[in-house]
Design a protein around this motif. Structure first.
Motif, mmCIF file in Angstrom:
data_model
loop_
_atom_site.group_PDB
_atom_site.id
_atom_site.type_symbol
_atom_site.label_atom_id
_atom_site.label_comp_id
_atom_site.label_asym_id
_atom_site.label_seq_id
_atom_site.Cartn_x
_atom_site.Cartn_y
_atom_site.Cartn_z
ATOM 1 N N GLY A 14 -32.787 14.965 11.219
ATOM 2 C CA GLY A 14 -31.590 15.774 11.453
ATOM 3 C C GLY A 14 -32.017 17.138 11.979
ATOM 4 O O GLY A 14 -33.208 17.408 12.133
ATOM 5 N N LYS A 15 -31.048 17.972 12.273
ATOM 6 C CA LYS A 15 -31.387 19.313 12.767
ATOM 7 C C LYS A 15 -30.404 20.351 12.219
ATOM 8 O O LYS A 15 -29.273 20.021 11.824
ATOM 9 N N ILE A 16 -30.881 21.595 12.194
ATOM 10 C CA ILE A 16 -29.995 22.705 11.828
ATOM 11 C C ILE A 16 -30.027 23.696 12.978
ATOM 12 O O ILE A 16 -31.113 24.073 13.431
ATOM 13 N N ILE A 17 -28.856 24.106 13.429
ATOM 14 C CA ILE A 17 -28.834 25.198 14.405
ATOM 15 C C ILE A 17 -28.710 26.494 13.623
ATOM 16 O O ILE A 17 -27.750 26.696 12.878
ATOM 17 N N LEU A 18 -29.728 27.312 13.754
ATOM 18 C CA LEU A 18 -29.738 28.587 13.030
ATOM 19 C C LEU A 18 -28.838 29.590 13.753
ATOM 20 O O LEU A 18 -28.083 30.330 13.123
ATOM 21 N N GLU A 21 -25.068 27.972 18.371
ATOM 22 C CA GLU A 21 -24.237 26.798 18.674
ATOM 23 C C GLU A 21 -23.050 27.228 19.533
ATOM 24 O O GLU A 21 -22.600 28.369 19.445
ATOM 25 N N HIS A 22 -22.561 26.335 20.301
ATOM 26 C CA HIS A 22 -21.487 26.536 21.288
ATOM 27 C C HIS A 22 -21.936 27.447 22.432
ATOM 28 O O HIS A 22 -21.793 27.078 23.599
ATOM 29 N N ALA A 23 -22.524 28.616 22.110
ATOM 30 C CA ALA A 23 -22.972 29.509 23.188
ATOM 31 C C ALA A 23 -24.031 28.805 24.039
ATOM 32 O O ALA A 23 -24.104 29.006 25.261
ATOM 33 N N VAL A 24 -24.850 27.943 23.396
ATOM 34 C CA VAL A 24 -25.934 27.251 24.112
ATOM 35 C C VAL A 24 -25.374 26.320 25.200
ATOM 36 O O VAL A 24 -26.006 26.118 26.235
ATOM 37 N N VAL A 25 -24.179 25.806 24.993
ATOM 38 C CA VAL A 25 -23.545 24.946 25.998
ATOM 39 C C VAL A 25 -23.286 25.748 27.278
ATOM 40 O O VAL A 25 -23.279 25.217 28.378
ATOM 41 N N HIS A 26 -23.114 27.075 27.121
ATOM 42 C CA HIS A 26 -22.746 27.940 28.242
ATOM 43 C C HIS A 26 -23.920 28.805 28.715
ATOM 44 O O HIS A 26 -23.722 29.892 29.255
ATOM 45 N N ALA A 142 -20.789 11.612 22.903
ATOM 46 C CA ALA A 142 -20.553 12.283 21.624
ATOM 47 C C ALA A 142 -20.037 13.709 21.792
ATOM 48 O O ALA A 142 -19.174 14.141 21.042
ATOM 49 N N HIS A 143 -20.577 14.454 22.762
ATOM 50 C CA HIS A 143 -20.254 15.887 22.861
ATOM 51 C C HIS A 143 -19.485 16.256 24.116
ATOM 52 O O HIS A 143 -19.100 17.403 24.267
ATOM 53 N N GLY A 144 -19.304 15.331 25.032
ATOM 54 C CA GLY A 144 -18.603 15.650 26.270
ATOM 55 C C GLY A 144 -19.498 16.412 27.242
ATOM 56 O O GLY A 144 -19.790 15.948 28.316
ATOM 57 N N ASN A 145 -19.946 17.595 26.810
ATOM 58 C CA ASN A 145 -20.765 18.433 27.680
ATOM 59 C C ASN A 145 -21.949 18.967 26.860
ATOM 60 O O ASN A 145 -21.983 20.135 26.497
ATOM 61 N N PRO A 146 -22.903 18.090 26.529
ATOM 62 C CA PRO A 146 -23.956 18.513 25.593
ATOM 63 C C PRO A 146 -24.929 19.502 26.214
ATOM 64 O O PRO A 146 -25.217 19.434 27.406
ATOM 65 N N SER A 147 -25.424 20.405 25.384
ATOM 66 C CA SER A 147 -26.422 21.371 25.871
ATOM 67 C C SER A 147 -27.798 20.719 25.957
ATOM 68 O O SER A 147 -28.693 21.247 26.589
ATOM 69 N N GLY A 148 -27.978 19.598 25.256
ATOM 70 C CA GLY A 148 -29.293 18.956 25.193
ATOM 71 C C GLY A 148 -30.075 19.377 23.959
ATOM 72 O O GLY A 148 -31.114 18.798 23.634
ATOM 73 N N LEU A 149 -29.547 20.370 23.251
ATOM 74 C CA LEU A 149 -30.268 20.896 22.084
ATOM 75 C C LEU A 149 -30.459 19.833 20.993
ATOM 76 O O LEU A 149 -31.551 19.700 20.439
ATOM 77 N N ASP A 150 -29.413 19.067 20.696
ATOM 78 C CA ASP A 150 -29.520 18.080 19.608
ATOM 79 C C ASP A 150 -30.568 17.012 19.918
ATOM 80 O O ASP A 150 -31.337 16.607 19.044
ATOM 81 N N ALA A 151 -30.585 16.564 21.188
ATOM 82 C CA ALA A 151 -31.550 15.518 21.567
ATOM 83 C C ALA A 151 -32.980 16.044 21.413
ATOM 84 O O ALA A 151 -33.862 15.356 20.876
HETATM 85 C C1 MEV Z 1 -23.697 20.685 18.288
HETATM 86 O O1 MEV Z 1 -24.687 20.320 17.342
HETATM 87 C C2 MEV Z 1 -24.068 21.944 18.965
HETATM 88 C C3 MEV Z 1 -23.109 22.428 20.048
HETATM 89 O O2 MEV Z 1 -23.662 23.652 20.538
HETATM 90 C C4 MEV Z 1 -22.953 21.420 21.168
HETATM 91 C C5 MEV Z 1 -24.205 21.254 22.026
HETATM 92 O O3 MEV Z 1 -25.106 22.096 21.980
HETATM 93 O O4 MEV Z 1 -24.242 20.262 22.776
HETATM 94 C C6 MEV Z 1 -21.735 22.735 19.476
#
Ligand code: MEV
Length: 317
Positions: A14-18, A21-26, A142-151
């Motif tokens: 699993g992962k934790i975003i410290l 989040e959300h801003a990374v998509v942009h 899963a995310h529509g527009n993923p940042s790639g961070l989770d993968a």
């Molecule tokens: C989801 O774990 C994190 C978001 O920033 C979406 C993403 O990075 O793809 C919300």
């Protein structure tokens, strides 16, 4: 008759975003940490006949997470296509302790484990690039527009500093602190939350862009605080990030209650982690005793699950 007798195995955490989040998509920076306390293992065994799939989730049935089911199928099909193998003569068993739709990267972790297990089973090499590309296909669902961070994060053992579209930077956590992680028990619906932030960007472009940019700046400042071992600063930055995430409408009443409970019990900072709207909250403390007090308060506030994670012990490499 199948001739294969070996098993194929693949794992992911699993992962934790410290921060971020959300801003990374942009296009803003983010910091994420692998969370091995919650993990996935996929095993492929030979079987004559059509492929079979068995999934065991630690919390919640597979039917509770339809997105995850779509992910599984997409990941298996895409990977088999890449490997030029038919959808038969194997059984895939997935065991996961990553709760689905809780901002811990369940969808990505399951996909990473499947891709790895199938490559292992068919004795095929797997580069990081190929892995991320294959997982990216189901993450779009899963995310529509993923940042790639989770993968990246669920396939890595190292905390990272990450900006979308750039190579991720391994980021050793040189901070003496504990993260208290609490699961609200509520499904987070990341795809919807990511889509709503996109809508906000259209409706109130300046305000939303400003909030996303400030979240990115907080991730940069958090990097400095971690490198200088300054937990008080990191806590303050987490609190500021939570306010901005609230402005972006991705917090929830339950997450806010958890944040308040953690702060009232001595946390230096607290915020949602991941997609929000449910899912998990993280709080920061420097002393183990305080971390345990916070954990207790979160259990009393109704946490479905809690963990205490010691920062700085991750493998780097
Ligand atoms: C989801 O774990 C994190 C978001 O920033 C979406 C993403 O990075 O793809 C919300």
């Amino acid at each position: 008759m199948t001739t294969m007798s070996k098993k194929g195995k693949g794992t992911a955490t699993g992962k934790i975003i410290l921060m971020g989040e959300h801003a990374v998509v942009h296009g803003e920076p983010s910091i994420a940490i692998p969370f091995p306390e919650a993990a996935v293992e996929a095993v492929v065994c030979p079987l004559d006949g059509p492929a079979e799939l068995d999934c065991y989730y630690h919390q919640g049935a597979m039917s509770d997470a339809p997105i995850t089911v779509a992910n599984l199928i997409t990941t298996i099909e895409t990977t088999l296509k890449r490997l030029d193998q038919p959808l038969k003569n194997f059984k895939l068993t997935i065991q996961s302790t990553v709760p689905p739709e809780r901002g811990m990267g369940s969808s990505a972790a399951v996909a990473v484990a499947i891709v790895r297990a199938l490559h292992d089973y068919f004795d095929r090499a797997l580069t990081t690039e190929d892995l991320l590309e294959l997982v990216g296909v189901s993450e779009k669902i899963a995310h529509g527009n993923p940042s790639g961070l989770d993968a990246i994060m669920t396939s890595s053992r190292t905390p990272i500093y990450y900006i979308k579209g750039q190579p991720f930077i391994p980021f050793p956590l040189k901070i003496r602190a504990y993260l208290i992680v609490a699961d609200t028990g509520v499904m987070g619906e990341t795809k919807e939350a990511v889509g709503d932030v996109m809508q906000l960007l259209k409706q109130e472009p300046e305000k939303t862009q400003d909030a996303l940019h400030r979240l990115g700046n907080l991730a940069k400042q958090a990097k400095t605080a971690i490198e200088a071992d300054q937990p008080e600063n990191l806590g303050q930055q987490m609190n500021e990030a939570q306010q901005l995430l609230k402005e972006l409408t991705v917090s929830s009443e339950r997450l806010d209650t958890f944040v308040a409970a953690a702060l009232a019990s001595g946390a230096l900072g607290a915020k949602l982690t991941g997609g929000g709207r449910g899912g998990c909250m993280i709080a920061l403390a420097t002393e183990k005793e305080t971390a345990e007090q916070i954990e207790q308060a979160l259990i009393e506030a109704g946490a479905a699950n809690t963990w205490i994670y010691k920062m700085g012990d991750e493998e780097i490499g």
